[in-house]
Motif scaffolding. Structure first.
Motif, mmCIF file in Angstrom:
data_model
loop_
_atom_site.group_PDB
_atom_site.id
_atom_site.type_symbol
_atom_site.label_atom_id
_atom_site.label_comp_id
_atom_site.label_asym_id
_atom_site.label_seq_id
_atom_site.Cartn_x
_atom_site.Cartn_y
_atom_site.Cartn_z
ATOM 1 N N SER A 105 7.747 44.777 -69.304
ATOM 2 C CA SER A 105 7.736 46.132 -69.855
ATOM 3 C C SER A 105 6.848 46.256 -71.087
ATOM 4 O O SER A 105 6.752 47.331 -71.675
ATOM 5 C CB SER A 105 9.168 46.559 -70.215
ATOM 6 O OG SER A 105 9.699 45.737 -71.247
ATOM 7 N N ALA A 106 6.185 45.167 -71.481
ATOM 8 C CA ALA A 106 5.404 45.166 -72.719
ATOM 9 C C ALA A 106 4.083 45.912 -72.600
ATOM 10 O O ALA A 106 3.407 46.132 -73.603
ATOM 11 C CB ALA A 106 5.128 43.724 -73.158
ATOM 12 N N PHE A 107 3.706 46.319 -71.375
ATOM 13 C CA PHE A 107 2.399 46.937 -71.179
ATOM 14 C C PHE A 107 2.482 48.430 -70.897
ATOM 15 O O PHE A 107 1.448 49.077 -70.701
ATOM 16 C CB PHE A 107 1.666 46.231 -70.034
ATOM 17 C CG PHE A 107 1.555 44.748 -70.237
ATOM 18 C CD1 PHE A 107 0.625 44.228 -71.116
ATOM 19 C CD2 PHE A 107 2.420 43.872 -69.590
ATOM 20 C CE1 PHE A 107 0.525 42.859 -71.333
ATOM 21 C CE2 PHE A 107 2.328 42.503 -69.791
ATOM 22 C CZ PHE A 107 1.385 42.000 -70.672
ATOM 23 N N THR A 143 -4.346 41.933 -72.664
ATOM 24 C CA THR A 143 -2.929 41.581 -72.579
ATOM 25 C C THR A 143 -2.414 41.068 -73.916
ATOM 26 O O THR A 143 -1.267 41.322 -74.295
ATOM 27 C CB THR A 143 -2.684 40.529 -71.486
ATOM 28 O OG1 THR A 143 -3.511 39.395 -71.726
ATOM 29 C CG2 THR A 143 -2.982 41.090 -70.106
ATOM 30 N N ALA A 144 -3.278 40.364 -74.652
ATOM 31 C CA ALA A 144 -2.875 39.846 -75.967
ATOM 32 C C ALA A 144 -2.540 40.969 -76.938
ATOM 33 O O ALA A 144 -1.665 40.825 -77.803
ATOM 34 C CB ALA A 144 -3.975 38.965 -76.542
ATOM 35 N N MET A 145 -3.221 42.111 -76.810
ATOM 36 C CA MET A 145 -2.954 43.259 -77.684
ATOM 37 C C MET A 145 -1.511 43.715 -77.590
ATOM 38 O O MET A 145 -0.938 44.219 -78.561
ATOM 39 C CB MET A 145 -3.881 44.422 -77.304
ATOM 40 C CG MET A 145 -5.335 44.234 -77.691
ATOM 41 S SD MET A 145 -6.398 45.506 -76.916
ATOM 42 C CE MET A 145 -5.486 47.011 -77.315
ATOM 43 N N TYR A 146 -0.906 43.558 -76.425
ATOM 44 C CA TYR A 146 0.440 44.063 -76.191
ATOM 45 C C TYR A 146 1.521 42.995 -76.379
ATOM 46 O O TYR A 146 2.707 43.294 -76.227
ATOM 47 C CB TYR A 146 0.540 44.643 -74.776
ATOM 48 C CG TYR A 146 -0.254 45.909 -74.609
ATOM 49 C CD1 TYR A 146 0.340 47.162 -74.732
ATOM 50 C CD2 TYR A 146 -1.618 45.861 -74.337
ATOM 51 C CE1 TYR A 146 -0.394 48.326 -74.591
ATOM 52 C CE2 TYR A 146 -2.369 47.011 -74.198
ATOM 53 C CZ TYR A 146 -1.746 48.246 -74.327
ATOM 54 O OH TYR A 146 -2.488 49.394 -74.187
ATOM 55 N N LEU A 147 1.113 41.765 -76.670
ATOM 56 C CA LEU A 147 2.081 40.673 -76.750
ATOM 57 C C LEU A 147 2.145 40.051 -78.144
ATOM 58 O O LEU A 147 2.547 38.896 -78.290
ATOM 59 C CB LEU A 147 1.739 39.595 -75.718
ATOM 60 C CG LEU A 147 1.851 40.027 -74.252
ATOM 61 C CD1 LEU A 147 1.356 38.934 -73.324
ATOM 62 C CD2 LEU A 147 3.285 40.411 -73.908
ATOM 63 N N THR A 148 1.757 40.813 -79.160
ATOM 64 C CA THR A 148 1.807 40.282 -80.523
ATOM 65 C C THR A 148 3.234 39.950 -80.942
ATOM 66 O O THR A 148 3.446 39.071 -81.782
ATOM 67 C CB THR A 148 1.205 41.284 -81.514
ATOM 68 O OG1 THR A 148 1.876 42.554 -81.371
ATOM 69 C CG2 THR A 148 -0.282 41.470 -81.249
ATOM 70 N N ARG A 149 4.215 40.624 -80.366
ATOM 71 C CA ARG A 149 5.617 40.353 -80.694
ATOM 72 C C ARG A 149 6.288 39.456 -79.660
ATOM 73 O O ARG A 149 7.489 39.224 -79.727
ATOM 74 C CB ARG A 149 6.385 41.668 -80.837
ATOM 75 C CG ARG A 149 5.975 42.475 -82.068
ATOM 76 C CD ARG A 149 6.611 43.834 -82.098
ATOM 77 N NE ARG A 149 8.059 43.766 -81.991
ATOM 78 C CZ ARG A 149 8.844 44.846 -81.852
ATOM 79 N NH1 ARG A 149 8.306 46.051 -81.813
ATOM 80 N NH2 ARG A 149 10.144 44.718 -81.763
ATOM 81 N N GLN A 150 5.522 38.981 -78.698
ATOM 82 C CA GLN A 150 6.052 38.069 -77.685
ATOM 83 C C GLN A 150 5.132 36.847 -77.578
ATOM 84 O O GLN A 150 4.441 36.651 -76.571
ATOM 85 C CB GLN A 150 6.162 38.775 -76.336
ATOM 86 C CG GLN A 150 7.144 39.931 -76.323
ATOM 87 C CD GLN A 150 7.535 40.327 -74.906
ATOM 88 O OE1 GLN A 150 7.850 39.477 -74.067
ATOM 89 N NE2 GLN A 150 7.524 41.610 -74.632
ATOM 90 N N PRO A 151 5.105 36.007 -78.608
ATOM 91 C CA PRO A 151 4.183 34.862 -78.594
ATOM 92 C C PRO A 151 4.444 33.893 -77.452
ATOM 93 O O PRO A 151 3.500 33.300 -76.909
ATOM 94 C CB PRO A 151 4.411 34.210 -79.962
ATOM 95 C CG PRO A 151 5.772 34.660 -80.397
ATOM 96 C CD PRO A 151 5.919 36.041 -79.842
ATOM 97 N N TRP A 152 5.707 33.726 -77.073
ATOM 98 C CA TRP A 152 5.999 32.806 -75.961
ATOM 99 C C TRP A 152 5.520 33.381 -74.638
ATOM 100 O O TRP A 152 5.049 32.651 -73.756
ATOM 101 C CB TRP A 152 7.491 32.494 -75.908
ATOM 102 C CG TRP A 152 7.943 31.607 -77.020
ATOM 103 C CD1 TRP A 152 8.658 31.975 -78.128
ATOM 104 C CD2 TRP A 152 7.702 30.199 -77.154
ATOM 105 N NE1 TRP A 152 8.873 30.892 -78.943
ATOM 106 C CE2 TRP A 152 8.309 29.784 -78.377
ATOM 107 C CE3 TRP A 152 7.041 29.253 -76.383
ATOM 108 C CZ2 TRP A 152 8.267 28.465 -78.819
ATOM 109 C CZ3 TRP A 152 6.998 27.942 -76.813
ATOM 110 C CH2 TRP A 152 7.608 27.562 -78.019
ATOM 111 N N GLY A 153 5.646 34.704 -74.485
ATOM 112 C CA GLY A 153 5.122 35.342 -73.284
ATOM 113 C C GLY A 153 3.618 35.212 -73.189
ATOM 114 O O GLY A 153 3.069 34.926 -72.119
#
Length: 418
Positions: free
Chosen positions: A76-78, A211-221
């Motif tokens: 759901s991060a995107f 994809t990295a832009m949307y995962l700054t709060r999900q480093p493990w993801g």
């Protein structure tokens, strides 16, 4: 006495009649409520099943819906995209959602094989909207500038897509997903008459960057994606390919024309998400792998001084790295995950590490192990030196892990050397 009894009888009869009549009215009201609910449900089903032949009125609107991301889950991060069909005259208000999937025992099997099947689902727009509001995800609506005939084309196309033989499609994370399907509805119907101005997307984007832009709060993801997916993730994207993300679908439609006229007539902010305080966790890849590097360095120093090996540690370390490599190799050659091909993470997660770790514990064939771990030492050093210029962007969180495995491989080859 007879008159008194007669009056009592009449009073009792009237009272009983009123009671029965009251119960009868209550029963009628109850039946009316049930019938009303059943009729509403039947009408709703008819609106879904019969909408393929529905004729839209002049008040009808077609809109692209963009829902913001959520950091609760990786998927759901995107964000999300959908199409809304609303006709105030007939009361029709439906959300067409290409992001429906069946979560069952086959889901993970199909996910591993790269054969995920998604469906087009349709349900009341209010239900769709309220679900995203509950998740505190913003909702933007772009009402499309379509003629009545063009709206009717969309209305005829979407319900036909909901038929069982048409609703299912093979999902691809980056090229064929719930966002690109929304774009493709309009492109399929209007072809070259619909044009996108590529200036909205910028240049030089890769799938990995976006994809990295949307995962700054999900480093493990982010780490998991960077490990599992290989060189195709670093391909430079065209503006059209950037539209695998819902935000780029929204920007793309903002800069699109149909027959030379802007396709978006009006934008509406349906729901503005509330600011959320980011979670602070010590369980971060930097902290975990940094601590692991410190432990490995301390252990290697003592093993070097005493000229002995902590073999259980090496067995666990290289077995894990080896089995990671086996999984990466399988994703590359044995599944349909196109983005998992040509994975440079195999430089540090070499599949044969798993066998070497077991041989090390078995106390045999030391000359072979010395040569093997010397090669691993050199390979680890080269990987670290060339990290920033490799064709595939490797995740920086892995640097302590690769350094630790290189240190350990050097100590093993030095201690076992005759």
């Amino acid at each position: 006495m007879k008159a008194k009894k007669s009056k009592s009888f009449i009073y009792f009869s009237v009272k009983q009649s009123i009671t029965h009549f009251s119960r009868f009215l209550q029963m009628l009201l109850f039946c009316k409520t049930i019938v009303k609910k059943r009729l509403l449900f039947i009408f709703f089903l008819l609106s879904l099943t019969g909408s393929a032949q529905a004729i839209l009125s002049g008040q009808a609107e077609i809109a692209v819906i963009t829902c913001g991301p959520s950091q609760e889950e990786l998927y759901s991060a995107f964000g999300h995209s959908a199409i809304r069909v609303r006709d105030s005259e007939s009361g029709l208000d439906l959300a067409y959602n290409y992001g429906v999937f069946k979560f069952d025992t086959k889901f993970y099997f199909n996910f591993t094989r790269g054969n995920l099947l998604y469906n087009l689902g349709v349900y009341p727009y209010t239900r769709f909207r309220d679900d995203y509001i509950r998740q505190n995800r913003y909702i933007n609506e772009q009402i499309l500038n379509l003629t009545p005939a063009q709206k009717q084309q969309v209305m005829d196309y979407l319900p036909n897509n909901t038929r069982p033989e048409n609703a299912t499609y093979r999902y691809d994370y980056f090229y064929y997903n719930c966002a690109t399907k929304v774009r493709d509805v309009l492109v399929t119907l209007f072809g070259d008459r619909m044009q996108f101005n590529d200036s909205y997307a910028g240049v030089g984007h890769t799938i990995r960057d976006l994809t990295a832009m949307y995962l700054t709060r999900q480093p493990w993801g982010k780490l998991g994606i960077d490990i599992c997916l290989g060189l195709p993730m670093d391909k430079k994207l065209t503006a059209l390919e950037c539209m695998f993300l819902p935000d780029f679908i929204e920007s793309g439609f903002d800069h699109a024309t149909l027959n030379g006229v802007p396709i978006v007539k009006k934008k509406i902010l349906i729901y503005k998400s509330r600011p959320e305080v980011p979670d602070i966790s010590m369980f971060h890849p930097w902290a975990v792998f940094g601590l692991f590097l410190l432990i490995t360095t301390w252990l290697s120093y003592h093993d070097w001084k005493k000229k002995r090996l902590t073999k259980w540690f090496d067995c666990i370390l290289f077995s894990i790295l080896g089995w990671v490599g086996v999984c990466l190799a399988m994703l590359w050659v044995a599944t349909d995950h196109q983005a998992a091909a040509k994975n440079f993470n195999l430089l540090w997660a070499f599949p044969f590490h798993a066998i070497a770790g077991i041989w090390l514990v078995g106390n045999r064939n030391y000359p072979f192990l010395v040569k093997y771990f010397m090669v691993v030492t050199i390979l680890s050093a080269l990987t670290l030196l060339l990290w920033s210029i490799l064709p595939q962007h490797l995740n920086v969180f892995l640097i302590p892990l690769v350094l630790a495995s290189g240190i350990r491989a050097f100590v093993i080859s030095a201690v076992l050397k005759p």
